[in-house]
Design a protein around this motif. Structure first.
Motif, short mmCIF file in Angstrom:
data_model
loop_
_atom_site.label_atom_id
_atom_site.label_comp_id
_atom_site.label_asym_id
_atom_site.label_seq_id
_atom_site.Cartn_x
_atom_site.Cartn_y
_atom_site.Cartn_z
N CYS A 1 4.34 -7.08 -6.02
CA CYS A 1 2.94 -7.46 -6.27
C CYS A 1 2.36 -6.62 -7.40
O CYS A 1 2.29 -5.40 -7.29
CB CYS A 1 2.11 -7.27 -5.01
SG CYS A 1 0.32 -7.39 -5.28
N SER B 1 0.40 -15.97 -0.90
CA SER B 1 -0.82 -16.12 -1.70
C SER B 1 -1.72 -17.21 -1.11
O SER B 1 -2.94 -17.08 -1.11
CB SER B 1 -0.48 -16.45 -3.15
OG SER B 1 0.23 -17.68 -3.21
N VAL C 1 -0.68 -6.27 -8.46
CA VAL C 1 -1.94 -5.58 -8.15
C VAL C 1 -1.66 -4.34 -7.30
O VAL C 1 -2.16 -3.24 -7.57
CB VAL C 1 -2.94 -6.53 -7.45
CG1 VAL C 1 -4.18 -5.76 -7.04
CG2 VAL C 1 -3.33 -7.68 -8.37
N ASN D 1 -3.65 -15.86 1.68
CA ASN D 1 -4.78 -15.08 1.17
C ASN D 1 -5.91 -15.97 0.68
O ASN D 1 -7.10 -15.70 0.92
CB ASN D 1 -4.33 -14.17 0.01
CG ASN D 1 -3.33 -13.12 0.46
OD1 ASN D 1 -3.12 -12.93 1.65
ND2 ASN D 1 -2.72 -12.45 -0.49
N CYS E 1 -6.72 -9.72 -4.30
CA CYS E 1 -5.57 -10.59 -4.54
C CYS E 1 -5.89 -11.49 -5.74
O CYS E 1 -6.90 -12.17 -5.76
CB CYS E 1 -5.23 -11.44 -3.32
SG CYS E 1 -3.97 -12.67 -3.68
N ALA E 2 -5.01 -11.49 -6.73
CA ALA E 2 -5.26 -12.24 -7.95
C ALA E 2 -4.70 -13.66 -7.89
O ALA E 2 -4.80 -14.40 -8.86
CB ALA E 2 -4.65 -11.50 -9.14
N ASN E 3 -4.07 -14.02 -6.78
CA ASN E 3 -3.41 -15.32 -6.65
C ASN E 3 -2.39 -15.56 -7.77
O ASN E 3 -2.24 -16.67 -8.26
CB ASN E 3 -4.45 -16.46 -6.63
CG ASN E 3 -3.82 -17.77 -6.15
OD1 ASN E 3 -2.94 -17.77 -5.30
ND2 ASN E 3 -4.26 -18.88 -6.72
N PHE F 1 -5.84 -1.92 -2.97
CA PHE F 1 -5.41 -3.23 -2.44
C PHE F 1 -4.44 -3.02 -1.29
O PHE F 1 -3.50 -2.25 -1.40
CB PHE F 1 -4.75 -4.03 -3.57
CG PHE F 1 -4.32 -5.42 -3.16
CD1 PHE F 1 -5.14 -6.22 -2.38
CD2 PHE F 1 -3.11 -5.93 -3.58
CE1 PHE F 1 -4.74 -7.50 -2.01
CE2 PHE F 1 -2.70 -7.21 -3.23
CZ PHE F 1 -3.52 -8.00 -2.43
N LYS G 1 0.84 -15.13 -7.41
CA LYS G 1 2.02 -15.76 -6.79
C LYS G 1 3.30 -14.95 -6.87
O LYS G 1 4.37 -15.46 -6.50
CB LYS G 1 2.31 -17.16 -7.39
CG LYS G 1 1.10 -18.07 -7.42
CD LYS G 1 0.96 -18.85 -6.16
CE LYS G 1 -0.31 -19.67 -6.11
NZ LYS G 1 -0.67 -20.10 -4.78
N CYS H 1 4.15 -12.56 -5.06
CA CYS H 1 4.64 -12.35 -3.68
C CYS H 1 5.49 -13.53 -3.25
O CYS H 1 6.60 -13.36 -2.73
CB CYS H 1 3.46 -12.16 -2.73
SG CYS H 1 2.10 -13.30 -3.02
S1 SF4 Z 1 -0.88 -13.40 -5.20
FE1 SF4 Z 1 0.50 -12.04 -4.09
S2 SF4 Z 1 1.45 -10.80 -5.69
FE2 SF4 Z 1 -0.39 -11.72 -6.60
S3 SF4 Z 1 -2.02 -10.24 -6.25
FE3 SF4 Z 1 -2.07 -11.64 -4.51
S4 SF4 Z 1 -0.81 -10.62 -2.98
FE4 SF4 Z 1 -0.30 -9.66 -4.93
#
Ligand code: SF4
Ligand SMILES: Cc1cc2nc3c(=O)[nH]c(=O)nc-3n(C[C@H](O)[C@H](O)[C@H](O)COP(=O)(O)OP(=O)(O)OC[C@H]3O[C@@H](n4cnc5c(N)ncnc54)[C@H](O)[C@@H]3O)c2cc1C
Ligand code: SF4
Lengths: 403, 419
Positions: free
Chosen positions: A20, A73, A22, A76, A56-58, A29, A60, A62
């Motif tokens: 990840c 994601s 972030v 989240n 979480c920046a979405n 985080f 992806k 992860c």
């Molecule tokens: S989408 Fe997943 S990898 Fe990206 S910031 Fe969010 S938790 Fe981290």
């Protein structure tokens, strides 16, 4: 309606945690495993939300790294939508989410005025006060947006094959020329391009900023239009990896009832389509400019998440004289509007630093990437020119464009 | 879309990456398809070659290799000579990527120290894990960082003292202040390693270790000495502080595995390997005993990937290479049946560190790593298997996980590269 993704596929291996971007640069985080599948079990018990959900920046990464196929994601993002139903997102997030609406408003004013208005120190200060980082380079509105440009453009007559173009809001407002480059290429390959104006923002910025209802409205409109073209057997092409991902996997995850009746909600990838045109001999690249050109390519995370490879890079590598390398340096850090936010700006820049360094160390000037906001971030982080692969393709093919 | 290349490798663990890099280095066009980042990303990055044989610790893994059964992957690929070559190759790849890998000073395995205070045999480790220097000293500090929940010096010291060879050493506990402010989660060695990669993190570590370095000739640390520049950072710390630093093997995230993975990934990109992530291979088209294409599942349908030959390095049960149902086990892509005991109870062993079917189930292959059917004949002529997906060994009981992954991956890549 509450939608849940079963977290029990997670075996807590921590692969997502180490990948990840972030979590890599900030310990504020909680990280994907804990915020995603682990917290989901608590959410099922209504045990409240974690403070770091907005981090979480979405992006992806992860999901890309998880060996078990856990949709971290999406867990989240569903949690964020649920949280924002009770807790209204900020004005700043509204601004960043509703770029399409703002673009529509500003299209009534001359762009130099608007951009001057946005870029001058006073406006920057005001934006900064509401939470948009004054250090960020916000994308500039185009002097003419895509709908107007397209309307004025004369496509050659006697084109028998047809395709539809779904531009998405970034190309519509900020990068219409990229859209026109695609139109030009498609025309050259023998396709007449349709652009139905009902197509609106795919909903990614809306959903990820917590405006679920607005995202749903857009999805309804877009899917209806998509279904009609599907029925007519005409491909609907998109240039933007994030729009593609929203259509093909996020809409079914976020609004399963909307996707239910469609065999597939996916748009077609314009780069794959053009690659097909080249392979089928519809688009002749033998006349392309052959002067030597080094290119360093950045694969947007939302393209990597689709598992289709890099058709944009493949196209560049077919071009005589072009030597294209893959930067392979991970996330650029922008994630749509994430890196523009005041409290996230430094995180985004820290994430992007590996990519910026890789580009600088390569000694190559010309960068290529499909994603509009990745491009903004790369230019901001390196000062190098950065273009869509299809823009570069057009430049090499179109004798009229001067480089 | 349908794409064509010379060789398709499936899986980006140590086996798949070794296979892909080897094949690309021999001039082939290679596509690497992977769904998930592989075990190396979370593991210690130490290469266990052979730690135990029938429950007994081996002195020299290469000598003991000769006594392995014929169906063991090492035996199949030619034994010690082939494995040594693969190890030397990995060392050179790592060196180019900035990590020096160390053999034990004497022939045979290292005895690595873990953050659980246990000792673990392994053949090859990064320089920074090499525990040889502990033999010559009487005193060492066991260091942790505040808020690092998985590393407790007290526990480590108690455990280490149970080993005869360490029982008379004097260990001291040391807790460094946490350099990361406002942490919202438990701090792991990886968090600190990433911080130490920055100039201020490096300064912090040097300064915080200084007082202990004055008192103790050896410092045992969790794996926190940086990421990309770990080798340089470790060298610099050792020379500036005039001590020997030993990084301990950590539970996931193991840090050093990620360092190695980053090096391998960079090497793959430089060698022109086309790596596609989020690409789950769900089936294959086979015609007359040859695989034509493998198919990945995408949100908009299937993509076909065509190649002359295929290397399958999809790992075991946890990584998805092997699927099971009560009384049945099979390889996931080609649905090759694995001889599973019908009674599922018999799959596991009451001794959790003992050997079991769970840990050893896998694809039966010949000496070219091609899969065999029930009659012992090759059933897919252009497909090879490598790594944990193979049968004939128990990586957990033997301690041979990365060794087999590396050696079979490299070997499969070499054979495919020559075709
Ligand atoms: S989408 Fe997943 S990898 Fe990206 S910031 Fe969010 S938790 Fe981290
Ligand atoms: C926590 C942990 C720590 C360990 N530490 C050590 C150690 O310190 N030293 C040591 O020697 N050994 C160690 N081992 C054992 C060793 O890691 C493994 O035996 C070895 O890594 C196996 O490598 P592999 O490449 O065969 O499989 P894996 O690393 O499991 O890789 C398999 C890859 O294939 C992908 N994949 C699976 N199915 C598909 C599909 N259908 N389509 C596409 N991709 C697919 C997976 O996502 C993954 O990327 C450890 C194991 C674990 C679990
Ligand atoms: S979500 Fe996937 S990668 Fe993350 S801990 Fe769970 S199983 Fe592992």
């Amino acid at each position: 309606m509450k939608r849940r993704i079963n977290p029990d596929k997670c075996v807590a291996c921590s692969t997502c945690v180490v990948q990840c971007p972030v979590a890599e640069v900030t310990s504020k985080f909680l990280g994907p495993r804990m915020l995603g599948p682990a917290s989901e079990r608590f959410r099922m018990l209504n045990a409240g939300e974690d403070d770091s959900l907005s981090y979480c920046a979405n992006c992806k990464n992860c999901d890309i790294s998880c060996p078990q196929g856990v949709e971290v994601s999406n867990i989240n993002m569903l949690a964020r939508a649920e949280y924002c139903r009770e807790n209204r997102p900020s004005f700043r997030d509204w601004i960043l989410a509703h770029g399409e609406l703002e673009a529509k408003l500003v299209s009534y004013f001359p762009s130099f005025l608007v951009n001057f208005g946005m870029a001058n120190p006073i406006s920057k200060q005001i934006l900064d006060m509401v939470g948009v980082s004054k250090k960020a380079d916000l994308p500039k509105f185009a002097s003419k947006q895509f709908p107007a440009m397209f309307k004025e453009y004369k496509q050659p007559e006697n084109l028998t094959k047809r395709v539809v173009f779904y531009p998405g809001c970034f190309i519509k407002a900020y990068a219409p020329q990229t859209g026109m480059d695609l139109v030009w290429l498609l025309n050259k390959a023998g396709y007449k391009v349709e652009y139905p104006e009902v197509f609106c923002c795919c909903g990614t910025p809306l959903y990820t900023n917590g405006f679920e209802a607005d995202a749903r409205k857009n999805a309804v409109k877009n899917l209806e239009e998509l279904a009609a073209w599907r029925k007519a057997g005409i491909p609907v092409l998109s240039l933007c990896p994030s729009c593609q991902l929203m259509f093909k996997s996020e809409i079914p995850a976020f609004f399963p009832d909307l996707a239910e009746n469609m065999e597939s909600t996916a748009l077609d990838d314009a780069m794959e389509f053009i690659l097909g045109c080249i392979n089928r001999g519809e688009l002749d690249i033998s006349e392309a400019d052959t002067s030597p050109l080094d290119i360093i390519y950045h694969a947007p995370c939302h393209l990597r998440a689709q598992g289709i490879g890099f058709p944009g890079l493949d196209i560049l590598r077919l071009l005589p004289g072009v030597h294209a390398v893959n930067a392979d340096a991970g996330c650029c850090g922008i994630s749509g509007s994430y890196g523009f936010k005041k409290e996230k700006y430094d995180i985004g820049m820290a994430i992007g630093s590996k990519l910026f360094d890789t580009i600088k160390d390569s000694g190559i000037r010309q960068v290529a990437t499909e994603c509009g906001t990745c491009k903004v971030q790369i230019i901001h982080g390196t000062g190098n020119p950065c273009d869509h692969p299809l823009t570069i393709l057009r430049r090499r093919l179109d004798k009229k464009t001067t480089k | 879309m349908n794409r064509k290349t010379d060789i398709v490798v499936v899986g980006s663990g140590l086996a798949g990456m070794s296979a892909a890099l080897t094949a690309a280095q021999s001039g082939k066009k290679v596509t690497l398809l992977t769904h998930g980042a592989g075990t190396l990303a979370i593991s210690s990055g130490c290469i266990d070659v052979l730690g135990y044989l029938n429950g007994v610790r081996v002195a020299d893994p290469f000598e003991s290799m000769a006594t392995l059964p014929a169906e063991h992957p090492y035996s199949l690929i030619g034994g010690a000579e082939t494995v040594r070559e693969a190890i030397d190759w990995l060392k050179s790849v790592c060196r180019k990527g900035g990590i020096d890998m160390a053999h034990a000073a004497e022939e045979g395995n290292h005895t690595l120290i873990t953050v659980m205070g246990t000792l673990k045999p392994s053949y090859l480790c990064p320089d920074s894990f090499n525990p040889d220097c502990l033999k010559d000293v009487h005193r060492a500090a066991v260091v942790t960082v505040e808020n690092m929940k998985d590393v407790h010096p007290g526990l480590i010291i108690d455990q280490l003292h149970r080993y005869a060879e360490l029982s008379d050493k004097e260990f001291m506990e040391a807790v460094l202040p946490c350099p990361i402010e406002h942490a919202h989660r438990n701090i792991t060695p990886l968090d600190i390693a990433r911080h130490v990669e920055t100039p201020e993190g490096m300064k912090w570590l040097e300064k915080s270790l200084m007082p202990y370095a004055k008192l103790y000739p050896v410092l045992l640390l969790p794996p926190i000495c940086g990421m990309k520049h770990s080798q340089q950072i470790w060298n610099q710390l050792c020379s500036a502080l005039k001590v020997k630093i030993i990084e301990m093997v950590s539970i996931p995230p193991g840090v050093a595995g990620l360092r190695m993975r980053d090096v391998l990934k960079k090497a793959l990109n430089a060698a022109g390997v086309y790596m596609v992530e989020s690409a789950e291979v769900v089936r294959a088209e086979v015609e007359e005993g040859r695989c034509k294409t493998v198919h990945t599942l995408t949100a908009s349908g299937e993509d076909a990937w065509e190649a002359d030959s295929f290397i399958i390095a999809t790992g075991g049960l946890l990584s998805g290479g092997i699927s099971t149902a009560p009384g049945k086990a099979w390889e996931s892509i080609f649905q090759l049946s694995l001889d599973a005991p019908a009674d599922t109870e018999a799959w596991s062993s009451p001794d959790i560190f003992g050997s079991s079917f769970f840990a050893s189930m896998g694809v039966k292959v010949n000496h070219e790593l091609k899969p065999l059917n029930g009659e012992g004949n090759v059933c897919l002529d252009n497909v090879r298997f490598a790594g944990r997906v193979l049968g004939g060994y128990d990586f957990a009981a033997e301690k041979s996980g990365n060794g087999v992954a590396l050696a079979t991956g490299r070997y499969a890549g070499m054979l495919a590269g020559k075709e």
